[in-house]
Design a protein around this motif. Sequence first.
Motif, short mmCIF file in Angstrom:
data_model
loop_
_atom_site.label_atom_id
_atom_site.label_comp_id
_atom_site.label_asym_id
_atom_site.label_seq_id
_atom_site.Cartn_x
_atom_site.Cartn_y
_atom_site.Cartn_z
N SER A 99 1.90 11.39 -8.39
CA SER A 99 1.36 10.00 -8.88
C SER A 99 2.19 9.38 -10.13
O SER A 99 2.33 8.51 -10.34
N VAL A 100 2.82 10.70 -10.71
CA VAL A 100 3.92 10.13 -11.90
C VAL A 100 5.06 9.27 -11.10
O VAL A 100 5.41 8.09 -11.48
N GLY A 101 5.59 9.58 -9.65
CA GLY A 101 6.27 9.05 -9.16
C GLY A 101 5.94 7.67 -8.53
O GLY A 101 6.45 6.68 -8.74
N ALA A 102 4.53 7.65 -8.27
CA ALA A 102 4.08 6.41 -7.72
C ALA A 102 3.80 5.40 -8.90
O ALA A 102 4.04 4.09 -8.52
N ASP A 103 3.47 5.83 -9.96
CA ASP A 103 3.34 4.85 -11.05
C ASP A 103 4.76 4.12 -11.33
O ASP A 103 4.94 3.06 -11.75
N ALA A 104 5.79 5.17 -11.45
CA ALA A 104 7.08 4.54 -11.66
C ALA A 104 7.59 3.35 -10.70
O ALA A 104 8.17 2.58 -10.85
N PHE A 105 7.20 3.86 -9.60
CA PHE A 105 7.35 3.11 -8.55
C PHE A 105 6.71 1.41 -8.60
O PHE A 105 7.29 0.47 -8.62
N LYS A 106 5.67 1.68 -9.01
CA LYS A 106 4.66 0.51 -8.93
C LYS A 106 5.18 -0.29 -10.32
O LYS A 106 5.56 -1.57 -10.23
N ILE A 143 4.62 25.11 -7.86
CA ILE A 143 3.81 25.19 -9.07
C ILE A 143 3.03 23.86 -9.43
O ILE A 143 1.69 23.81 -9.51
N THR A 144 3.64 22.90 -9.09
CA THR A 144 3.12 21.46 -9.22
C THR A 144 2.01 21.31 -8.60
O THR A 144 0.85 20.61 -8.96
N VAL A 145 2.08 21.57 -7.54
CA VAL A 145 0.92 21.33 -6.32
C VAL A 145 -0.20 22.28 -6.77
O VAL A 145 -1.36 22.11 -6.69
N ILE A 146 0.12 23.63 -7.11
CA ILE A 146 -0.98 24.67 -7.15
C ILE A 146 -1.90 24.19 -8.57
O ILE A 146 -2.93 24.28 -8.59
N VAL A 147 -1.06 23.54 -9.47
CA VAL A 147 -1.47 23.12 -10.65
C VAL A 147 -2.54 21.81 -10.45
O VAL A 147 -3.61 21.84 -10.64
N ALA A 148 -1.78 20.85 -9.75
CA ALA A 148 -2.34 19.72 -9.38
C ALA A 148 -3.81 19.64 -8.49
O ALA A 148 -4.86 19.15 -8.67
N HIS A 164 -2.70 4.73 -3.33
CA HIS A 164 -3.49 5.64 -2.54
C HIS A 164 -3.50 7.17 -2.80
O HIS A 164 -2.71 7.59 -1.86
N PRO A 165 -3.84 7.69 -3.91
CA PRO A 165 -3.32 9.18 -3.72
C PRO A 165 -4.23 9.80 -3.05
O PRO A 165 -5.24 9.53 -2.26
N SER A 166 -4.51 11.26 -3.25
CA SER A 166 -5.21 12.21 -2.64
C SER A 166 -5.40 12.17 -1.19
O SER A 166 -6.65 12.41 -0.66
N ASN A 211 0.71 -1.24 -0.13
CA ASN A 211 0.22 -0.27 0.05
C ASN A 211 0.82 1.29 0.13
O ASN A 211 1.75 1.49 0.83
N LEU A 212 0.83 2.00 -1.03
CA LEU A 212 1.60 3.18 -1.30
C LEU A 212 0.73 4.56 -1.09
O LEU A 212 -0.30 4.51 -1.85
N GLY A 213 0.99 5.36 -0.19
CA GLY A 213 0.20 6.57 0.08
C GLY A 213 0.68 8.08 -0.36
O GLY A 213 1.89 8.08 -0.31
N HIS A 214 -0.09 9.06 -1.12
CA HIS A 214 0.66 10.28 -0.89
C HIS A 214 -0.84 11.21 -0.99
O HIS A 214 -1.73 10.76 -1.05
N THR A 215 -0.45 12.47 -0.83
CA THR A 215 -1.56 13.46 -0.87
C THR A 215 -2.12 14.19 -2.02
O THR A 215 -3.10 14.87 -1.74
N LEU A 216 -1.34 14.00 -2.93
CA LEU A 216 -1.77 14.75 -4.26
C LEU A 216 -2.72 14.06 -5.01
O LEU A 216 -2.66 12.78 -5.00
N SER A 217 -3.26 14.67 -6.13
CA SER A 217 -4.20 14.00 -7.13
C SER A 217 -3.44 12.89 -8.05
O SER A 217 -2.29 12.94 -7.93
N ASP A 218 -4.50 12.23 -8.71
CA ASP A 218 -3.71 11.23 -9.59
C ASP A 218 -3.26 11.64 -10.88
O ASP A 218 -2.64 11.04 -11.72
N SER A 219 -3.26 13.05 -11.08
CA SER A 219 -2.66 13.69 -12.23
C SER A 219 -1.36 14.38 -11.76
O SER A 219 -0.85 15.16 -12.44
N SER A 220 -1.03 14.40 -10.44
CA SER A 220 0.08 15.09 -9.97
C SER A 220 1.50 14.44 -10.29
O SER A 220 1.63 13.29 -10.73
N HIS A 221 2.61 15.20 -9.84
CA HIS A 221 4.07 14.57 -9.86
C HIS A 221 4.28 13.54 -9.04
O HIS A 221 4.97 12.47 -9.31
#
Length: 328
Positions: A44-51, A214-219, A67-69, A32-42
């Motif tokens: 999530s890009v990192g989570a996908d690469a980990f997976k 900027i990444t977070v403000i956008v996401a 588990h994003p957001s 189970n991998l968690g983070h606080t940002l949306s599934d279009s965020s940087h």
Amino acid sequence: FARRTLVTAITGATAAALAMGSLSAQAAQTINLGHTLSDSSHYSVGADAFKETLERLSDGEFEVAEHPSGALGGERAMIEGLQIGTVDVVITSTGPLGNFVPGTYVLDLPFLFKDYDQARCVLDGEVGQDLLDQMSEHDLVGLAWSENGFRHMTNSKRPVTSPGDAEGLKVRTMENKVHMEAFEQMGVHPTPMAFPEVFTALQQGTVDGQENPITVIVATKFWEVQDHLSLTGHVYSPAVVLGSPILLDGLSEEERGWFEQAAQASADATREEVSRLESEGVELLREKGMTVETEIDKAPFQEAVKPAYQIYTDQYGSEMLDRVRASD
Ligand code: PAF
């Protein structure tokens, strides 16, 4: 009779297929991998690469559930989850990390790094490795330094180009005493808050502003609740891929190596995405209607936050700070 035989044969085949399916599902251990940002965020890009990396290297022995957001809680809650083994891997900023691993506070000092190259170089060098190693003294496994980005201020009241403009604003900060101290010195009222609560707090006017890359403000689509962006770049915000010792200490050396490689792949992919969004994101935010202040004289901001350095060194000494500065 023939029909019954056919039905029995089909049912038997289905049961066998299901059994095989569930056997292979059982064979894979879910991470189970968690983070606080949306599934279009940087993140999530990192989570996908980990997976992708862990599942490939382990040939299906591990399966990663993302588990994003903030689905598993804010960053502080997820770090606690790692310590007690309810979460396996977390991508988090260093925001709340100093509460667990005080050595990392050095990275949160404002205007410490001048650009991305310097920050990445320090984190990829000895200082970064020492800090990752320190995590194990606090029931965490530091797997790799990733990235959130340079933080900038947004607010709903007025354009900010000097500390005087920011004075009196109520700004959400991370739950990080070094950041809070620096904002106090700037005349801002810092309001620490877990990230999952921030959008609503801005919408309801509980706080006037927030600060994030900027990444977070956008996401997070902050343009929906904030009118003004100032490219203050007041602090570099590292992220880190952390693991739970309860999971990782029980693995073989080879398995642990897969997690380390997956974390590094995650960090590399995230940094690449941060660089991309850093150049494209500001234009998008303008299109969405935000005013963007690009001409910020950083010197008065740097002057205003100087006492935060004194307070930091009084409590933690100057060794780590000197080492970071020496690596410039
Ligand atoms: O502002 C924060 O709390 C962090 O920057 C965030 C958005 C959770 C990303 O780590």
